[in-house]
Design a protein around this motif. Structure first.
Motif, mmCIF file in Angstrom:
data_model
loop_
_atom_site.group_PDB
_atom_site.id
_atom_site.type_symbol
_atom_site.label_atom_id
_atom_site.label_comp_id
_atom_site.label_asym_id
_atom_site.label_seq_id
_atom_site.Cartn_x
_atom_site.Cartn_y
_atom_site.Cartn_z
ATOM 1 N N ARG A 126 1.029 -1.278 -0.277
ATOM 2 C CA ARG A 126 -0.157 0.173 -0.535
ATOM 3 C C ARG A 126 0.729 0.385 -0.079
ATOM 4 N NH1 ARG A 126 -3.989 2.471 -2.175
ATOM 5 N NH2 ARG A 126 -5.298 3.938 -0.572
ATOM 6 N N VAL A 127 1.799 1.078 0.955
ATOM 7 C CA VAL A 127 3.086 2.740 0.965
ATOM 8 C C VAL A 127 3.718 2.767 -0.635
ATOM 9 C CG1 VAL A 127 4.886 2.656 1.302
ATOM 10 C CG2 VAL A 127 3.526 2.268 2.515
ATOM 11 N N ASP A 128 4.099 1.590 -1.531
ATOM 12 C CA ASP A 128 4.169 1.873 -2.613
ATOM 13 C C ASP A 128 3.173 2.093 -3.328
ATOM 14 O OD1 ASP A 128 6.491 1.008 -2.104
ATOM 15 O OD2 ASP A 128 6.098 -1.277 -2.582
ATOM 16 N N GLU A 129 2.439 2.123 -3.468
ATOM 17 C CA GLU A 129 1.281 2.086 -4.437
ATOM 18 C C GLU A 129 0.588 4.523 -4.378
ATOM 19 O OE1 GLU A 129 -2.932 0.414 -3.559
ATOM 20 O OE2 GLU A 129 -2.198 -1.438 -3.733
ATOM 21 N N LEU A 130 0.703 4.163 -3.008
ATOM 22 C CA LEU A 130 0.419 5.755 -2.168
ATOM 23 C C LEU A 130 1.914 6.912 -2.796
ATOM 24 C CD1 LEU A 130 -1.024 5.587 1.319
ATOM 25 C CD2 LEU A 130 -2.131 5.889 -0.869
ATOM 26 N N LEU A 131 2.830 5.811 -2.219
ATOM 27 C CA LEU A 131 3.684 6.850 -3.338
ATOM 28 C C LEU A 131 4.021 7.426 -4.519
ATOM 29 C CD1 LEU A 131 6.355 5.504 -0.735
ATOM 30 C CD2 LEU A 131 5.885 7.333 -0.597
ATOM 31 N N ILE A 132 3.306 6.488 -5.094
ATOM 32 C CA ILE A 132 3.272 6.439 -6.484
ATOM 33 C C ILE A 132 1.825 7.674 -7.010
ATOM 34 C CG2 ILE A 132 2.675 5.020 -9.427
ATOM 35 C CD1 ILE A 132 4.301 2.823 -8.154
ATOM 36 N N ALA A 133 1.050 7.038 -5.875
ATOM 37 C CA ALA A 133 0.356 8.579 -6.632
ATOM 38 C C ALA A 133 0.259 9.880 -5.862
ATOM 39 C CB ALA A 133 -1.368 7.529 -6.122
ATOM 40 N N PHE A 134 1.352 9.812 -5.388
ATOM 41 C CA PHE A 134 1.289 11.405 -4.950
ATOM 42 C C PHE A 134 2.490 12.114 -5.671
ATOM 43 C CE2 PHE A 134 -1.821 10.333 -2.016
ATOM 44 C CZ PHE A 134 -2.745 11.223 -1.663
ATOM 45 N N ASP A 135 2.919 11.133 -6.428
ATOM 46 C CA ASP A 135 3.912 12.162 -6.896
ATOM 47 C C ASP A 135 6.046 11.592 -6.399
ATOM 48 O OD1 ASP A 135 5.720 12.350 -9.041
ATOM 49 O OD2 ASP A 135 5.429 14.263 -9.326
ATOM 50 N N LEU A 136 5.440 10.889 -4.888
ATOM 51 C CA LEU A 136 6.399 11.430 -4.233
ATOM 52 C C LEU A 136 7.339 9.660 -3.864
ATOM 53 C CD1 LEU A 136 4.485 11.740 -1.329
ATOM 54 C CD2 LEU A 136 6.500 12.965 -2.022
ATOM 55 N N SER A 137 7.504 8.909 -5.140
ATOM 56 C CA SER A 137 8.329 7.953 -5.457
ATOM 57 C C SER A 137 9.722 7.925 -5.310
ATOM 58 C CB SER A 137 8.544 7.427 -7.177
ATOM 59 O OG SER A 137 7.140 6.685 -6.078
ATOM 60 N N ASP A 138 10.122 8.757 -6.114
ATOM 61 C CA ASP A 138 11.766 9.540 -5.819
ATOM 62 C C ASP A 138 11.820 10.204 -4.619
ATOM 63 O OD1 ASP A 138 11.677 8.952 -8.959
ATOM 64 O OD2 ASP A 138 11.519 10.961 -9.521
ATOM 65 N N ALA A 139 11.409 10.342 -3.906
ATOM 66 C CA ALA A 139 11.743 11.615 -3.462
ATOM 67 C C ALA A 139 11.513 10.015 -1.862
ATOM 68 C CB ALA A 139 10.965 12.535 -2.504
ATOM 69 N N ALA A 140 10.963 9.458 -1.864
ATOM 70 C CA ALA A 140 10.278 8.147 -0.477
ATOM 71 C C ALA A 140 11.183 8.384 0.122
ATOM 72 C CB ALA A 140 10.603 7.162 -1.447
ATOM 73 N N ASP A 141 12.621 8.238 -0.087
ATOM 74 C CA ASP A 141 14.174 7.755 0.738
ATOM 75 C C ASP A 141 14.293 9.029 1.283
ATOM 76 O OD1 ASP A 141 13.112 4.838 1.370
ATOM 77 O OD2 ASP A 141 13.693 4.781 -1.520
ATOM 78 N N ARG A 142 14.142 9.788 1.202
ATOM 79 C CA ARG A 142 14.760 11.350 1.755
ATOM 80 C C ARG A 142 13.613 11.676 2.810
ATOM 81 N NH1 ARG A 142 13.727 15.127 -3.171
ATOM 82 N NH2 ARG A 142 13.496 16.569 -1.079
ATOM 83 N N LEU A 143 15.094 12.095 3.865
ATOM 84 C CA LEU A 143 14.163 12.830 5.226
ATOM 85 C C LEU A 143 12.904 13.490 4.524
ATOM 86 C CD1 LEU A 143 17.243 13.599 7.773
ATOM 87 C CD2 LEU A 143 15.242 11.550 7.664
ATOM 88 N N VAL A 144 11.761 13.750 5.673
ATOM 89 C CA VAL A 144 10.844 14.295 5.280
ATOM 90 C C VAL A 144 11.202 15.747 5.498
ATOM 91 C CG1 VAL A 144 8.082 15.164 6.043
ATOM 92 C CG2 VAL A 144 8.900 13.260 5.638
ATOM 93 N N ALA A 145 12.427 16.331 6.526
ATOM 94 C CA ALA A 145 12.700 17.717 6.615
ATOM 95 C C ALA A 145 13.306 18.109 5.501
ATOM 96 C CB ALA A 145 13.549 17.370 7.646
ATOM 97 N N THR A 146 13.194 17.840 3.776
ATOM 98 C CA THR A 146 13.621 18.084 3.478
ATOM 99 C C THR A 146 12.888 18.869 2.497
ATOM 100 O OG1 THR A 146 14.430 16.338 2.236
ATOM 101 C CG2 THR A 146 16.089 17.116 2.538
ATOM 102 N N TYR A 147 11.586 18.007 2.252
ATOM 103 C CA TYR A 147 10.515 18.530 1.460
ATOM 104 C C TYR A 147 10.302 19.440 1.730
ATOM 105 C CZ TYR A 147 9.519 12.399 1.018
ATOM 106 O OH TYR A 147 9.609 11.827 0.882
ATOM 107 N N SER A 148 9.152 19.870 0.101
ATOM 108 C CA SER A 148 8.782 21.439 -0.002
ATOM 109 C C SER A 148 7.390 20.965 0.585
ATOM 110 C CB SER A 148 8.468 21.069 -1.056
ATOM 111 O OG SER A 148 7.399 20.936 -1.593
#
Length: 328
Positions: A126-148
């Motif tokens: 389910r996590v993989d599905e959601l990361l794709i759906a929300f266009d977050l796959s490329d940033a999946a393994d980055r710390l959220v502190a670096t997210y916009s």
């Protein structure tokens, strides 16, 4: 990772909700007998000025606040006496992203799934599905502190969809997002609704309500004052019109005389002609304007908007604001 309702009742049903905020003599009535219903696979947008009670309604329905009076059931469960059962079948995304900066995006979602006691394999899929759906796959393994900010909001909503909730509460979910992120969230919401989830949305963006909502409900005086589909509400406010802007009020009066057969109205330097938006009627009006001696600076075919509905219902324009609703 599926959920079910207790009965065949509407996913959200509130009757006569009453709530005051504050304490002692300073208590302020916020909800004064609010009735609300949201059906399966339906998006209802709850609109109103700041302090009207939108967030208070969401907090009551999601069991975060107890009502002073009235009843509310979500998925057939009473929010006051069966709060745990309600929380099992809902998801809530509030006005601010609630994600852990010290974890990666994937770790945030995995943690939420494991806290809900789901099987690891099911969570991972389910996590993989959601990361794709929300266009977050490329940033999946980055710390959220670096997210916009937009990425954080998308991750927050993804976390709320680890289960496929019976009811999804969205309290101003796209505040502060750029247009691309907002469009992406809209598409995800469409997909969730297509699976039968009921959505109660509060928003300051009337374009968002127009785009997403099957029904719009405007809070006035602590109650739902106006309700209907976006198109129905816009028709109640007025009809489409051709609007012509001229240099002076005197010229507006002169143009109105030239267009007398079309039922014009004048406001300052604008002449308004009601229209059915047909090509033949539009052409006839434009021909008459062309034969007038008045110079037209600009013209447009304008239809009523939800901004007009908001203004007619609340007496104030719907201007997006920054900050938390005071008596939400």
């Amino acid at each position: 990772m599926t959920t079910s309702t207790h009965t065949s009742a509407p996913p959200v049903e509130a009757v006569g909700l009453v709530k005051s905020l504050g304490s002692g003599d300073s208590r302020v009535p916020v909800l004064c007998g609010l009735d609300l219903e949201v059906g399966a696979g339906e998006v209802v947008a709850l609109l109103g000025p700041n302090g009207a009670g939108k967030t208070t309604t969401v907090r009551i329905l999601s069991t975060l606040t107890r009502p002073d009076g009235g009843t509310a059931r979500v998925g057939g469960f009473d929010v006051a006496t069966q709060g745990r059962r309600v929380r099992e079948i809902i998801s809530l995304t509030g006005q601010y992203a609630a994600v852990d900066d010290k974890l990666t995006g994937r770790e945030n979602l995995t943690m939420m799934g494991r806290l809900a006691h789901h099987r690891r394999r099911a969570v991972d899929d389910r996590v993989d599905e959601l990361l794709i759906a929300f266009d977050l796959s490329d940033a999946a393994d980055r710390l959220v502190a670096t997210y916009s900010g937009g990425m954080r909001r998308r991750l927050d909503l993804a976390a709320g969809l680890l289960d496929r909730p019976v009811v999804l509460f969205l309290d101003e979910p796209t505040t502060g997002l750029d247009p691309r992120s907002r469009q992406m969230l809209w598409q995800v919401i469409d997909d969730v609704v297509a699976q039968g989830t009921a959505v109660l949305l509060t928003t300051q963006y009337l374009e968002e309500a127009d785009r997403l909502a099957d029904r719009v409900a405007l809070i006035s005086g602590g109650r739902i004052g106006t309700s209907g589909t976006p198109d129905d509400l816009k028709r109640r406010v007025g009809e489409a019109a051709l609007e012509f802007v001229v240099p002076t009020a005197a010229e507006a009066a002169a143009l109105a005389r030239d267009l007398n057969g079309f039922g014009p109205s004048v406001q300052a330097t604008t002449v308004r002609i009601p229209t059915d938006r047909s090509l033949s009627h539009t052409r006839a009006v434009l021909d008459a304007v062309e034969h007038s001696t008045v110079t037209v600076d600009a013209w447009e075919l304008r239809s009523p908007t939800l901004d007009d509905v908001f203004l007619a219902s609340t007496g104030r324009p719907a201007v997006p604001v920054t900050g938390k609703e005071v008596a939400a």
